[in-house]
Design an enzyme around this catalytic site. Structure first.
Site, PDB file in Angstrom:
ATOM      1  N   HIS A   1     -11.407   4.459  -1.038  1.00 48.71           N
ATOM      2  CA  HIS A   1     -12.062   3.937  -0.022  1.00 48.71           C
ATOM      3  C   HIS A   1     -12.213   2.881  -0.393  1.00 48.71           C
ATOM      4  O   HIS A   1     -12.850   1.869   0.892  1.00 48.71           O
ATOM      5  CB  HIS A   1     -12.282   5.105   1.011  1.00 48.71           C
ATOM      6  CG  HIS A   1     -11.802   5.923   1.155  1.00 48.71           C
ATOM      7  ND1 HIS A   1     -12.160   7.402   1.274  1.00 48.71           N
ATOM      8  CD2 HIS A   1     -10.054   6.471   1.280  1.00 48.71           C
ATOM      9  CE1 HIS A   1     -10.481   8.153   1.202  1.00 48.71           C
ATOM     10  NE2 HIS A   1      -9.637   7.514   1.463  1.00 48.71           N
TER      11      HIS A   1
ATOM     12  N   ASN B   1       0.798  -1.718   0.190  1.00 48.43           N
ATOM     13  CA  ASN B   1      -0.106  -0.001  -0.208  1.00 48.43           C
ATOM     14  C   ASN B   1       0.465   1.257   0.046  1.00 48.43           C
ATOM     15  O   ASN B   1       1.577   1.587   1.369  1.00 48.43           O
ATOM     16  CB  ASN B   1      -0.865   0.218   1.279  1.00 48.43           C
ATOM     17  CG  ASN B   1      -2.015   1.546   0.895  1.00 48.43           C
ATOM     18  OD1 ASN B   1      -2.322   2.174   0.132  1.00 48.43           O
ATOM     19  ND2 ASN B   1      -3.038   1.369   1.726  1.00 48.43           N
TER      20      ASN B   1
ATOM     21  N   GLU C   1      -7.119  -2.237   5.230  1.00 49.20           N
ATOM     22  CA  GLU C   1      -6.932  -2.267   3.824  1.00 49.20           C
ATOM     23  C   GLU C   1      -5.358  -3.396   3.530  1.00 49.20           C
ATOM     24  O   GLU C   1      -6.348  -4.513   2.261  1.00 49.20           O
ATOM     25  CB  GLU C   1      -6.674  -1.368   3.688  1.00 49.20           C
ATOM     26  CG  GLU C   1      -7.039  -0.118   3.118  1.00 49.20           C
ATOM     27  CD  GLU C   1      -6.953   1.470   2.765  1.00 49.20           C
ATOM     28  OE1 GLU C   1      -7.905   2.290   2.493  1.00 49.20           O
ATOM     29  OE2 GLU C   1      -5.396   1.775   3.150  1.00 49.20           O
TER      30      GLU C   1
ATOM     31  N   ARG D   1      -6.938  18.293   1.417  1.00 56.89           N
ATOM     32  CA  ARG D   1      -8.173  18.337  -0.041  1.00 56.89           C
ATOM     33  C   ARG D   1      -9.516  19.009  -0.025  1.00 56.89           C
ATOM     34  O   ARG D   1      -9.574  19.207   1.469  1.00 56.89           O
ATOM     35  CB  ARG D   1      -7.864  16.709  -0.901  1.00 56.89           C
ATOM     36  CG  ARG D   1      -7.482  16.356  -0.788  1.00 56.89           C
ATOM     37  CD  ARG D   1      -7.302  14.839  -1.512  1.00 56.89           C
ATOM     38  NE  ARG D   1      -6.668  14.063  -0.700  1.00 56.89           N
ATOM     39  CZ  ARG D   1      -6.837  12.385  -0.386  1.00 56.89           C
ATOM     40  NH1 ARG D   1      -8.040  12.087  -1.243  1.00 56.89           N
ATOM     41  NH2 ARG D   1      -6.709  11.836   0.420  1.00 56.89           N
TER      42      ARG D   1
ATOM     43  N   GLY E   1     -10.146  10.348   7.578  1.00 57.68           N
ATOM     44  CA  GLY E   1      -8.574  10.135   7.924  1.00 57.68           C
ATOM     45  C   GLY E   1      -7.267  11.392   7.016  1.00 57.68           C
ATOM     46  O   GLY E   1      -8.309  12.072   7.035  1.00 57.68           O
TER      47      GLY E   1
ATOM     48  N   ILE F   1      -8.199   8.818  12.277  1.00 58.78           N
ATOM     49  CA  ILE F   1      -9.994  10.018  13.060  1.00 58.78           C
ATOM     50  C   ILE F   1     -10.931   8.732  13.267  1.00 58.78           C
ATOM     51  O   ILE F   1     -10.859   9.477  14.486  1.00 58.78           O
ATOM     52  CB  ILE F   1      -9.803  11.065  11.511  1.00 58.78           C
ATOM     53  CG1 ILE F   1      -8.240  12.019  11.488  1.00 58.78           C
ATOM     54  CG2 ILE F   1     -10.430  12.641  12.701  1.00 58.78           C
ATOM     55  CD1 ILE F   1      -8.728  12.911  10.252  1.00 58.78           C
TER      56      ILE F   1
END
Length: 402
Positions: free
Chosen positions: A187, A13, A385, A247, A216, A334
């Site tokens: 995601h 990842n 993940e 972002r 996150g 988060i």
């Protein structure tokens, strides 16, 4: 290439400044390979730090490295791979699963990567410039160094590919939709993992209407019904939806037209939207929630409050998309660790959705943080993940399609 015995699986990842590698062991017929170890290298090109742990949490390595030794992604990947090589015992992994953020309209399932597929995936780099080039760098390095190794790309967009046409389209001329200008969603590996975990611990909830909040540095929500993605806040790129670390989230396109008219060009707009917006842009302090929480700057608090406000708004939209809500699940860095943010979000949603937060359970980050008399469940489920990458790569390897 059918598996006839147990094999080792590597997962990768890779991001712009970090790479995570997982080492798993798969047995024939086993859907979920067993975790052996994890490694992570942060601060690539700036302040490289490598950590590696066994599955039980035992620390194998925690070391800083000179910048010149880990200047780019291929160097970082090889260093983490070396740190976990004890688990390979001199063997090569049978298959390597890579997280690739964007699969476009062409790739909606995991696929073995050769040079032709890799070039097609490069065509999506402009849609995910913070991720795609770095996702593909280790694949390229392995194709160059060990072309015989089986590599599988697993796409963050794939979990959302079966959504309705209404959900995927923009109100633009339809030929653009046919050309691939559509709401893909991201995601997906995280949402898929949480969905599977939820089915194991609370199948009655998983079979219903669930909103998962992946919060996150990158943030998005997914509305699911019976474990399938119905709606998602991200869309054509990873910019849309919620504000994120740096972002912007959802933005009136008129803002971009205005900035272009004022003299901004494509490069400056990309820098603004991806690197200077979100929590960082509002606060002018940091994109890191821990730093914002500790800051006394008023705009740090403003950034957090705006983030919570937008999340609550979007949870309402997600619930409307699936015609109700049985549970709200928090995940990612988060979402899993910031009890105060969860409380802020629930407080805004409580009058609308009859949510009741168990403050003590929330403070200790329990799996279930709603009270017994809450009309809908509130849960905290850590994402993984890498486990999904291992599952997909191992499945393709066993099927022989890899």
């Amino acid at each position: 290439m059918n598996a006839t015995a147990g094999e080792r699986i590597l997962t990768v990842n890779a991001g712009s400044s970090s790479v995570r590698i997982g080492l798993f062991y798969g047995q024939p017929g086993q859907a979920a390979p067993t975790l052996l170890a994890r490694g992570k290298l942060d601060g690539i090109g700036v302040r490289p730090r490598l950590t590696a742990t066994l599955a039980d949490g035992t620390c194998l390595l925690d070391q800083d490295f000179p910048v010149e030794q880990v200047a780019d992604m291929p160097a970082a990947f090889h260093l983490v791979e070396l740190a976990l090589s004890f688990g390979l015992r001199g063997e090569r992994p049978a298959v390597i699963g890579h997280r690739v953020v964007h699969g476009g309209a062409r790739f909606s399932d995991p696929i073995r990567v050769d040079r032709e597929v890799l070039e097609q995936l490069r065509g999506f780099e402009s849609l995910a410039p913070l991720h795609q080039p770095y996702n593909l760098a280790p694949i390229q390095a392995l194709l160059d160094d060990s072309p015989e190794l089986v590599q599988v790309a697993c796409f963050d967009t794939a979990f959302h590919a079966g959504r309705s046409e209404i959900s995927q389209m923009f109100a633009l001329p339809y030929p653009l939709y046919e050309q691939g200008i559509r709401r893909y969603g991201f995601h997906g590996l995280s949402f898929e993992y949480v969905s599977l975990h939820l089915a194991g611990v609370a199948p009655e909830i998983a079979a219903g209407k669930v909103v998962i909040a992946h919060l996150g540095n990158g943030s998005s929500l997914c509305a699911m019904e019976a474990g399938h993605s119905v709606e998602v806040t991200t869309s054509f790129s990873a910019l849309d939806g919620l504000p994120m670390g740096s972002r912007c989230g959802a933005l009136d396109p008129g803002v971009l037209l205005h900035l272009l008219a004022q003299g901004d060009d494509e490069d400056s707009l990309q820098e603004l939207l991806y690197h200077r917006s979100g929590l960082l842009g509002i606060s002018d302090v940091s994109s890191d929630m821990l730093i914002l929480r500790a800051s006394r700057e008023p705009r740090a608090r403003l950034a957090i409050d705006h983030y919570a406000y937008r999340i609550a708004q979007e949870v309402g939209r997600m619930a409307a998309s699936i015609g109700g809500l049985d549970a709200l699940v928090f995940t990612a860095g988060i979402g899993e660790k910031d009890a105060e943010l969860r409380a802020q979000i629930v407080k805004r949603l409580a009058p609308l959705l009859d949510l009741r937060l168990d403050d003590e359970a929330n403070r200790r980050h329990a799996e279930r943080i709603s009270t017994t008399d809450s009309a809908r469940q509130l849960l905290v489920i850590p994402t993984d993940e890498e486990s999904m990458l291992a599952r997909h790569a191992w499945r393709l390897y066993q099927e022989g399609s890899a």
